[in-house]
Scaffold this active site. Structure first.
Site, PDB file in Angstrom:
ATOM      1  N   LYS A  54       0.844  -1.205   0.000  1.00 55.22           N
ATOM      2  CA  LYS A  54       0.000   0.000   0.000  1.00 55.22           C
ATOM      3  C   LYS A  54       0.881   1.258   0.000  1.00 55.22           C
ATOM      4  CE  LYS A  54      -3.681  -2.673   2.016  1.00 55.22           C
ATOM      5  NZ  LYS A  54      -4.268  -3.278   3.209  1.00 55.22           N
ATOM      6  N   GLN A  98      -4.398  -2.077   9.570  1.00 59.90           N
ATOM      7  CA  GLN A  98      -4.301  -3.400   8.941  1.00 59.90           C
ATOM      8  C   GLN A  98      -4.906  -4.464   9.858  1.00 59.90           C
ATOM      9  OE1 GLN A  98      -3.061  -3.919   5.725  1.00 59.90           O
ATOM     10  NE2 GLN A  98      -3.938  -5.945   6.016  1.00 59.90           N
ATOM     11  N   ASP A 121     -10.685   2.841   4.424  1.00 56.82           N
ATOM     12  CA  ASP A 121     -10.987   1.411   4.288  1.00 56.82           C
ATOM     13  C   ASP A 121     -12.503   1.173   4.371  1.00 56.82           C
ATOM     14  OD1 ASP A 121      -9.441  -0.721   3.685  1.00 56.82           O
ATOM     15  OD2 ASP A 121      -8.850  -1.217   5.740  1.00 56.82           O
TER      16      ASP A 121
END
Ligand code: NAP
Length: 292
Positions: A54, A98, A121
């Site tokens: 990312k 994450q 996200d």
């Protein structure tokens, strides 16, 4: 092969190029450079790899990236403090925590702290809640389901009025994919491990989104002729002809399904590359929202 292949690698590259152009324009006009902050807790190698890719994508697209890493024994308070600090940092456009985090961390509490305007996200309860409500718009849609719908639309598949089956009901893929499809006016059935007679449910689907993590689970004769098949699964299957001893396969038996479906995504090279592309899109959008 009768199905038209939906080339996720190519479409993801197009998304990334569009994002790169928008980033250059923003920066040239003196606005803040979109910047993604990633939070990694612990030492899972797969998570570390995802976070690194990312950060690399941010660099390739001219965006900033900040990588925060806490040890596996970090406390709930430390993780929460870090998220609050990133919320308050004006240089940070988007925050990605994450998952999964170590078992002692309450993920739900951490995700609920992310500022909705930085929730690139799309997993904060506010964004998911808006996704689930008629007439409300989330600021950000979770990246993998967003990629699935984007692929369908790019391939010209009609979603409105279609009968869709989403196989899998996880928080990160199945559920948000189903909510998105309802929002696009499909008639949606969500299947899971207790669903009875899956093949006959799937045979009704004009659109199938498969996300269960079981290699080549969906057989060709379960697929409705002409259906659009989006295969989210990423599974490794032993393969002695490969140097590393395995190859990646999806949740759908590709060789069988491609002879029946109208459209199909390959694994790899289908949904996989879309996830990071949509994350980059969400991060650029976050910068626009915060500094129009
Ligand atoms: P997950 O959290 O393990 O959820 C799996 C879902 O599948 C659950 O809802 C489960 O039902 C259902 N399921 C499991 N076995 C089943 C069976 N035999 N019949 C019917 N339903 C069954 O998985 P996930 O995180 O959503 O990931 C799914 C797949 O997508 C994995 O292969 C993963 O690697 C891949 N993935 C890819 C991307 C990407 O392309 N970028 C991103 C995320 C995930 P219950 O709810 O009843 O347990």
């Amino acid at each position: 092969m009768t199905a038209q292949l939906i080339d996720g690698k190519l479409i993801a590259q197009q998304v990334r190029s569009e994002v790169a152009v928008s980033v250059t324009k923003r920066v040239e006009s003196g606005k803040q450079r979109p910047t993604l902050a990633t939070v990694l807790v612990g030492d899972r190698t797969d998570s570390a790899t995802y976070v690194a890719s990312k950060g690399k994508a941010c660099q390739e697209l001219g965006m900033g990236s900040i990588s925060e890493h806490l040890p596996a024994d970090a406390t709930q308070e430390q993780v929460e403090e870090l998220v609050m600090r990133l919320n308050a940092d004006p240089k940070v456009s988007g925050i990605l925590v994450q998952l999964p985090m170590p078992a002692h961390i309450n993920e739900e509490r951490v995700l609920s702290l992310i500022d909705i305007e930085k929730d690139v996200d799309g997993f904060s309860p506010l964004n998911i809640g808006r996704l689930a409500q008629k007439g409300r718009e989330p600021l950000f849609v979770p990246c993998t389901p967003y990629g699935c719908i984007y692929l369908l639309e790019k391939a010209g598949v009609q979603i409105e009025g279609a009968t869709a089956v989403v196989l899998g009901r996880s928080n990160i893929v199945g559920m948000p994919a189903a909510l998105l499809m309802i929002g696009k006016n499909a008639t949606v059935t969500v299947c899971h491990s207790r669903t009875r007679d899956l093949p006959s449910v799937i045979r009704n689907a004009d659109i199938l989104i498969a996300a269960i993590g079981k290699p080549e689970f969906v057989r060709g004769d379960w697929v409705k002729p002409g259906a659009a098949v989006i295969d989210v699964g990423i599974n490794s299957k032993p393969d002695t002809t490969k140097k590393n001893g395995y190859r990646l396969v999806g949740d759908v038996n590709f060789d069988e399904a491609k002879e029946v479906a109208g459209f199909i995504t390959p694994v790899p090279g289908g949904v996989g590359p879309m996830t990071i592309a949509m994350l980059m899109r969400n991060t650029a959008r976050a910068a626009e929202i915060q500094d129009p």
